[in-house]
Scaffold this motif. Sequence first.
Motif, PDB file in Angstrom:
ATOM      1  N   ARG A  33       0.783  -1.724   0.603  1.00  0.00           N
ATOM      2  CA  ARG A  33       0.317  -0.334  -0.124  1.00  0.00           C
ATOM      3  C   ARG A  33       0.818   1.050  -0.005  1.00  0.00           C
ATOM      4  O   ARG A  33       1.356   0.985   0.054  1.00  0.00           O
ATOM      5  CB  ARG A  33      -0.833  -0.632   0.853  1.00  0.00           C
ATOM      6  CG  ARG A  33      -1.988   0.986   1.054  1.00  0.00           C
ATOM      7  CD  ARG A  33      -3.203   0.665   1.630  1.00  0.00           C
ATOM      8  NE  ARG A  33      -3.113   0.456   3.836  1.00  0.00           N
ATOM      9  CZ  ARG A  33      -3.019  -0.248   4.531  1.00  0.00           C
ATOM     10  NH1 ARG A  33      -4.219  -0.680   4.587  1.00  0.00           N
ATOM     11  NH2 ARG A  33      -2.024  -0.660   5.531  1.00  0.00           N
ATOM     12  N   GLU A  34       0.451   1.999  -0.778  1.00  0.00           N
ATOM     13  CA  GLU A  34       1.464   3.142  -0.788  1.00  0.00           C
ATOM     14  C   GLU A  34       2.155   4.053   0.341  1.00  0.00           C
ATOM     15  O   GLU A  34       3.005   4.715   0.171  1.00  0.00           O
ATOM     16  CB  GLU A  34       1.414   4.161  -2.709  1.00  0.00           C
ATOM     17  CG  GLU A  34       1.287   3.032  -4.155  1.00  0.00           C
ATOM     18  CD  GLU A  34       0.912   4.180  -4.833  1.00  0.00           C
ATOM     19  OE1 GLU A  34      -0.181   4.465  -4.992  1.00  0.00           O
ATOM     20  OE2 GLU A  34       1.825   3.068  -5.797  1.00  0.00           O
ATOM     21  N   HIS A  35       0.953   4.737   0.748  1.00  0.00           N
ATOM     22  CA  HIS A  35       0.688   5.665   1.402  1.00  0.00           C
ATOM     23  C   HIS A  35       1.753   4.522   3.496  1.00  0.00           C
ATOM     24  O   HIS A  35       1.783   5.617   3.956  1.00  0.00           O
ATOM     25  CB  HIS A  35      -0.278   6.111   2.282  1.00  0.00           C
ATOM     26  CG  HIS A  35      -1.071   5.640   2.911  1.00  0.00           C
ATOM     27  ND1 HIS A  35      -1.721   4.654   2.477  1.00  0.00           N
ATOM     28  CD2 HIS A  35      -1.214   5.820   4.290  1.00  0.00           C
ATOM     29  CE1 HIS A  35      -2.782   3.839   3.351  1.00  0.00           C
ATOM     30  NE2 HIS A  35      -2.741   4.444   4.881  1.00  0.00           N
ATOM     31  N   ASP A  36       1.268   3.524   3.905  1.00  0.00           N
ATOM     32  CA  ASP A  36       2.531   3.175   4.384  1.00  0.00           C
ATOM     33  C   ASP A  36       2.938   2.330   4.067  1.00  0.00           C
ATOM     34  O   ASP A  36       3.492   1.487   5.326  1.00  0.00           O
ATOM     35  CB  ASP A  36       0.682   2.877   5.632  1.00  0.00           C
ATOM     36  CG  ASP A  36       0.364   2.239   5.102  1.00  0.00           C
ATOM     37  OD1 ASP A  36       0.329   1.265   4.359  1.00  0.00           O
ATOM     38  OD2 ASP A  36      -0.571   1.590   5.930  1.00  0.00           O
ATOM     39  N   GLY A  80      -5.620   1.864  -3.350  1.00  0.00           N
ATOM     40  CA  GLY A  80      -4.064   2.548  -3.084  1.00  0.00           C
ATOM     41  C   GLY A  80      -2.707   1.676  -3.121  1.00  0.00           C
ATOM     42  O   GLY A  80      -1.475   2.027  -2.309  1.00  0.00           O
ATOM     43  N   TYR A  81      -2.664   0.445  -3.848  1.00  0.00           N
ATOM     44  CA  TYR A  81      -1.723  -0.449  -4.017  1.00  0.00           C
ATOM     45  C   TYR A  81      -1.121   0.317  -5.156  1.00  0.00           C
ATOM     46  O   TYR A  81      -1.749   0.729  -5.983  1.00  0.00           O
ATOM     47  CB  TYR A  81      -2.581  -2.204  -3.781  1.00  0.00           C
ATOM     48  CG  TYR A  81      -2.802  -2.227  -2.164  1.00  0.00           C
ATOM     49  CD1 TYR A  81      -1.701  -3.005  -1.236  1.00  0.00           C
ATOM     50  CD2 TYR A  81      -4.157  -2.228  -1.991  1.00  0.00           C
ATOM     51  CE1 TYR A  81      -2.350  -3.003  -0.259  1.00  0.00           C
ATOM     52  CE2 TYR A  81      -4.832  -2.606  -0.904  1.00  0.00           C
ATOM     53  CZ  TYR A  81      -3.668  -3.153   0.333  1.00  0.00           C
ATOM     54  OH  TYR A  81      -3.779  -3.525   1.026  1.00  0.00           O
TER      55      TYR A  81
END
Length: 271
Positions: A33-36, A80-81
């Motif tokens: 997941r891009e944000h975390d 969001g991956y």
Amino acid sequence: MLQTPATFTPLMAPRDDDAALTFLFHGNQVLVREHDLALPDRAAVAELELGPHQLVPVGLLGERYVRAGWVERDSVPAGGYGWRGLRSLFGELDDDLLGLAGRASQLAEWARTHRFCGACGNPMELASGERCFKCSRCGNMAYPRISPAMMVLIRKGDAFLLAKHSKASTTRYVPLAGFLEAGESIEEAVHREVFEEVGLTVTNLQYFASQSWPFPHSLMIAFTADYAGGEIRVDANEIEEARWFGPRDEWPEKVPHVSISSMLVDTYRPA
């Protein structure tokens, strides 16, 4: 250093576990997941509609089931991956997860390349009780590929030999390294590679340490050795430049201890 966490236990049999830690790979990229940088959750994995042959057990991180898988297309699930190269996660992903990702990537690639028997073409099945694919038709067995490679830091008085490898991903000066040939001992490979790459002979080989290196499936086995003879003569196909670094020279810049190479260099780096 990139390594398996102490709380990890290998596991050979798959489990049906909705809370599994799932490492999914497309080529040399892992899905996060891009944000975390979290691994895909159950819904994200389900969205990819993977077949049973695309997932293999890795083990247990404490009590948490860990598995690895591969996908054919680079499409991503909702939420969001995105796909990230494993090297790009050095210093960003949790150390335990990064160590497991290295192991998982090798097992995912093993599963991807052994869907069918290499001898008769029959579909392969996971064997019981060991890390192995077995053909039910001809009995052919396929274990995860491991490619042993030597690494050596050569000492001459108070100086050490470091080289720029022509085909390496880094432009830093590093110890000599190379893969073993079929039928060689590790020690024989050290002597051969040193002579082939820089024209030197060495003696007094001393084991330093080893490390699994998942690019794509190496086992790095590091040594130190003493210079025995010869003048530096580089193989231009392998080595861009090689030179001795003494206590008064400016040594290569320090880098984080992700690889055994940086550990080896820093162990003998002048104070």
